[in-house]
Design a protein around this motif. Structure first.
Motif, PDB file in Angstrom:
ATOM      1  N   GLN A  98      20.398  14.282  11.877  1.00  0.00           N
ATOM      2  CA  GLN A  98      20.318  15.689  11.496  1.00  0.00           C
ATOM      3  C   GLN A  98      19.624  15.867  10.153  1.00  0.00           C
ATOM      4  O   GLN A  98      19.549  16.975   9.638  1.00  0.00           O
ATOM      5  N   ASP A  99      19.131  14.778   9.597  1.00  0.00           N
ATOM      6  CA  ASP A  99      18.453  14.864   8.307  1.00  0.00           C
ATOM      7  C   ASP A  99      16.983  15.230   8.504  1.00  0.00           C
ATOM      8  O   ASP A  99      16.440  15.133   9.603  1.00  0.00           O
ATOM      9  N   ASP A 100      16.352  15.635   7.426  1.00  0.00           N
ATOM     10  CA  ASP A 100      15.011  16.237   7.520  1.00  0.00           C
ATOM     11  C   ASP A 100      13.928  15.226   7.888  1.00  0.00           C
ATOM     12  O   ASP A 100      14.155  14.018   7.921  1.00  0.00           O
ATOM     13  N   VAL A 101      12.737  15.744   8.186  1.00  0.00           N
ATOM     14  CA  VAL A 101      11.607  14.893   8.568  1.00  0.00           C
ATOM     15  C   VAL A 101      10.314  15.565   8.116  1.00  0.00           C
ATOM     16  O   VAL A 101      10.193  16.788   8.149  1.00  0.00           O
ATOM     17  N   HIS A 102       9.392  14.731   7.655  1.00  0.00           N
ATOM     18  CA  HIS A 102       8.060  15.246   7.328  1.00  0.00           C
ATOM     19  C   HIS A 102       7.116  14.847   8.462  1.00  0.00           C
ATOM     20  O   HIS A 102       6.919  13.668   8.741  1.00  0.00           O
ATOM     21  N   ASN A 103       6.542  15.823   9.122  1.00  0.00           N
ATOM     22  CA  ASN A 103       5.765  15.566  10.329  1.00  0.00           C
ATOM     23  C   ASN A 103       4.577  14.630  10.100  1.00  0.00           C
ATOM     24  O   ASN A 103       4.399  13.655  10.834  1.00  0.00           O
ATOM     25  N   GLY A 104       3.764  14.945   9.098  1.00  0.00           N
ATOM     26  CA  GLY A 104       2.500  14.231   8.928  1.00  0.00           C
ATOM     27  C   GLY A 104       2.681  12.748   8.664  1.00  0.00           C
ATOM     28  O   GLY A 104       1.822  11.933   9.020  1.00  0.00           O
ATOM     29  N   SER A 105       3.792  12.389   8.037  1.00  0.00           N
ATOM     30  CA  SER A 105       4.046  10.986   7.705  1.00  0.00           C
ATOM     31  C   SER A 105       5.063  10.356   8.647  1.00  0.00           C
ATOM     32  O   SER A 105       5.278   9.143   8.590  1.00  0.00           O
ATOM     33  N   VAL A 106       5.675  11.146   9.502  1.00  0.00           N
ATOM     34  CA  VAL A 106       6.774  10.699  10.372  1.00  0.00           C
ATOM     35  C   VAL A 106       7.787   9.924   9.525  1.00  0.00           C
ATOM     36  O   VAL A 106       8.180   8.800   9.835  1.00  0.00           O
ATOM     37  N   PHE A 107       8.216  10.574   8.493  1.00  0.00           N
ATOM     38  CA  PHE A 107       9.054   9.955   7.460  1.00  0.00           C
ATOM     39  C   PHE A 107      10.216  10.907   7.176  1.00  0.00           C
ATOM     40  O   PHE A 107      10.027  12.116   7.097  1.00  0.00           O
ATOM     41  N   HIS A 108      11.404  10.354   7.059  1.00  0.00           N
ATOM     42  CA  HIS A 108      12.607  11.143   6.753  1.00  0.00           C
ATOM     43  C   HIS A 108      12.892  11.006   5.264  1.00  0.00           C
ATOM     44  O   HIS A 108      13.528  10.030   4.848  1.00  0.00           O
ATOM     45  N   GLU A 147       1.932   8.570   5.100  1.00  0.00           N
ATOM     46  CA  GLU A 147       0.635   8.999   5.650  1.00  0.00           C
ATOM     47  C   GLU A 147      -0.408   7.888   5.502  1.00  0.00           C
ATOM     48  O   GLU A 147      -1.218   7.650   6.399  1.00  0.00           O
ATOM     49  N   PHE A 148      -0.381   7.244   4.361  1.00  0.00           N
ATOM     50  CA  PHE A 148      -1.306   6.138   4.077  1.00  0.00           C
ATOM     51  C   PHE A 148      -1.137   4.997   5.082  1.00  0.00           C
ATOM     52  O   PHE A 148      -2.110   4.460   5.610  1.00  0.00           O
ATOM     53  N   LEU A 149       0.121   4.637   5.372  1.00  0.00           N
ATOM     54  CA  LEU A 149       0.374   3.492   6.258  1.00  0.00           C
ATOM     55  C   LEU A 149      -0.058   3.778   7.694  1.00  0.00           C
ATOM     56  O   LEU A 149      -0.395   2.856   8.447  1.00  0.00           O
ATOM     57  N   GLY A 150      -0.010   5.041   8.087  1.00  0.00           N
ATOM     58  CA  GLY A 150      -0.649   5.453   9.328  1.00  0.00           C
ATOM     59  C   GLY A 150       0.121   5.169  10.607  1.00  0.00           C
ATOM     60  O   GLY A 150       1.249   4.673  10.603  1.00  0.00           O
TER      61      GLY A 150
END
Lengths: 456, 456
Positions: A98-108, A147-150
């Motif tokens: 239920q924690d947040d996510v950043h779409n572009g990096s697929v990172f929480h 985002e860098f790691l891709g």
């Protein structure tokens, strides 16, 4: 010409509260409240308890609330060193999905940044503005590293574990007052401890909690070491034997500094509405649209084809017959079945209904196919597309361009509060009164002179 | 048909002292003494102190020698939880570049296995035989994981950090009495935290100590978590999103179980004679041979061509002008210059002479070229070949097939004792008397009923 890593380190070291736009500050407060609720949602999880027991056994014993230099382990409401508080709180905040996510990096970001930042803020007596600034530093760094790691990285590595180590180092490094060069060393130490593999998904193992615990703790350690003069690689991200060289085949160094100081990636972060892996959400919302528009009942559905990006297939594909509540949150079929049956897929729906015969029957009617448009837009945009075949022969299309919780379709403060109360009620981690008090205090964080406890 | 990971886990769980050949037990005792001396050699290192300060700040405070469940931090002679004792002792034992190495896996087992095993043995009151058995489990697992990950892995990753996490988990898991399935879970948790990149070498940063500290601590944590029911990936090594998938392009799954229970990889481990990166040793011994045979003086040498394997070029190549003592240990030129000047390259020679004009002048006359025979034999055999051009126009060839310290050219117990005394005298980490007492006690470890402290 300074390196990309140095520029990113300099940004994290030099960031000041006054230079962050007010809208970004407000969104960071929302993210903090949402994160706090996700910790409470982790109450009762066996995996989270195991990490808590370990932290208790290996850390300082019997710390009182008045002990200086300590931080709160939120679920147990005990105190420990900031290292173990960060470890335990990070484990707790990633289990309910239920924690947040950043779409572009697929990172929480929340689950690795806030545990480390809050623990250190409490232990050094930082102000609320310092905590918020440190969190923004962590978000901006972690998102850009992700985002860098891709996409090639994300196929095998859990970006929240890997990029998360640097994100935690950035937040803690900021609180400790590292200069740009020390921050660069902290990044070096964090990046060389960066880890987290998706293999655990195949058998629904507990590693996801370990990944966030490790990222928060190792990132925190890296910042403390840098403060003490411990050096790290100067170009741990882009160097010829650095993270990209070892763990990515499509790394793009320009992403590391993309819009630093003008583009606020923190505010691009999405809240989770459904209680499951974010890769299921676009299709879930698209299915909900079809069901609502055509007034479908579960028994009307013959089959559902979800048109997805490759990342969804990579992460969700291995989960065919989920055997646990946690694994069912990585099942596209289960998520869509719960949406079809209950109109949403929350913690209660997963907990009580993921193995119902009706859920299983619907689940097995759901398939994933790679869609070029969706895959091309990803990860900047997470488009949801489904084709629903009804038992009476109709073929219905659903589409959403921004799933619920995305910046263009975000949650209001009322919705965030309500979600926090739902999570606490579900897990029993705090009473409704306690949540109200804590959430109010957290929304006032920018006016808090010394960050203390939010749960007594 | 069980997986390779499971077979390896089962071996580590089920190993018994009685089934280990006596020669392997004796060699393990030698490796323990040699490791202990390498910890003492780390005394005074700033990087090691930083990790020690962090462990002290974040761990239990003011533990007395009588406190149950604790372990000794050897350099400070204080007590902490086994987690932090393992972390601090692992950092200490890898800084002097005097700890052991296994050729075939290019893995340093002692510095990750013994810190974790000794700390846990002390904290649970294990016997000396249990400690030795756990160490053998750690060596056998770590070496096979290193061999499995292969040469492509070692190009970017520091195998001692990555494979070391599993090695530490195996040793600690054995001491905690994990069954095969629990051990497999411990491997899953360890492997998903596995980390360590070579990028730090470029600027001579402190990461090498962090890698061993991280491996020992994370591996220990993984075993404790498994004991408590925490699960990990079942095939973290060979699974489609496991370590090999993410961090190797030439992994060979057959290596994981190669000769399990019949081939004792522990006994293949080499002692270090020169105080520098093992990749320099074959050429150093070959040069020594030429110098001795032809009675050369440093000023007789016009240039030295070392004929090496690719791994030497990968690791040593970036180090052109070493700026610190530690970095000079990764300089082929510096090592050979010291050998030419002093007949050996020990701690004192590096510390006092790595920047002498005479050393620099000789250093810059040394080059590395890739040699097909040497490269093909590597890593099973580390052949040393040099071509020395003298100022009077002679061209002299040197060759050693087993550098000093390898199993076929090993150190005697007298030589190991003498090395331990030299290291202690150099670092001031213990007196000659203290070393004598400790080394005697360590060689009697198989008769020790309860493992206690070796330094008072």
């Amino acid at each position: 010409m300074t390196s990309a890593t140095f520029q990113l380190a300099q940004f994290a070291a030099d960031l000041r509260f006054q230079t962050i736009p007010e809208s970004v500050v407000k969104r960071t407060e929302d993210l903090l409240v949402d994160w706090f609720a996700s910790v409470i949602a982790g109450n009762g999880s066996r995996a989270v308890q195991s990490i808590g027991f370990f932290a208790q056994a290996m850390g300082p014993q019997n710390m009182t609330a008045a002990a200086p230099g300590t931080a709160q382990v939120l679920l147990s409401r005990t105190r420990s060193s900031p290292y173990f508080a960060a470890m335990a709180n990070a484990a707790a905040s990633h289990v309910a999905e239920q924690d947040d996510v950043h779409n572009g990096s697929v990172f929480h970001p929340a689950t690795v940044v806030f545990p480390a930042a809050l623990a250190v803020a409490q232990s050094i007596g930082a102000s609320g503005q310092q905590l918020l600034t440190a969190a923004v530093a962590g978000y901006e760094v972690g998102i850009r590293v992700g985002e860098f790691l891709g996409r090639s990285h994300y196929k095998v590595f859990h970006t929240t574990g890997t990029a998360g180590t640097l994100a935690a180092a950035a937040a803690v490094g900021h609180l400790l007052g590292l200069n740009a060069q020390q921050m660069q060393h902290a990044f070096g130490s964090a990046g060389t401890q960066s880890a987290g593999l998706w293999e655990f998904l195949r058998t629904a193992a507990d590693s996801k909690q370990l990944h966030t615990a490790h990222a928060a703790a190792a990132g925190l350690m890296s910042a403390y070491l840098a403060k003490d003069g411990f050096t790290g690689a100067e170009q741990i991200l882009e160097g010829p034997q650095g993270m990209a060289a070892g763990m990515s085949s499509d790394a793009d160094v320009a992403k590391l500094t993309d819009g630093l100081g003008t583009r606020w990636a923190t505010a691009e972060t999405s809240f989770k509405f459904h209680a499951c892996c974010r890769h299921t959400h676009p299709a879930a919302d698209a299915l909900l649209q079809v069901i609502t528009r055509s007034s479908l009942k579960p028994e009307d559905i013959d089959r559902v084809i979800t048109h997805v990006h490759q990342g969804a297939i990579d992460v969700l594909g291995p989960v065919v017959r989920p055997a646990s509540v946690h694994q069912s949150k990585f099942s596209m079929g289960t998520t869509l079945a719960l949406v079809a049956r209950f109109g949403h897929a929350g913690l209660t729906e997963f907990e009580q209904h993921f193995l119902d015969p009706e859920t299983i029957s619907l689940r097995d009617k759901v398939s994933m196919v790679l869609d070029t448009e969706v895959d091309t837009a990803y990860p900047q945009r997470w488009i949801g597309k489904v084709t629903v075949h009804t038992v009476d022969g109709r073929v219905l299309q659903g589409r959403v361009d921004e799933p619920k919780g995305d910046p263009g379709n975000t949650l209001s403060r009322e919705e965030i509060s309500a979600k926090a109360q739902r999570l606490a009620a579900f897990s029993g981690g705090a009473t409704a009164d306690e949540m109200r008090t804590a959430v109010t205090a957290l929304w006032g964080i920018a006016q808090t002179a010394v960050v203390g406890d939010f749960l007594i």
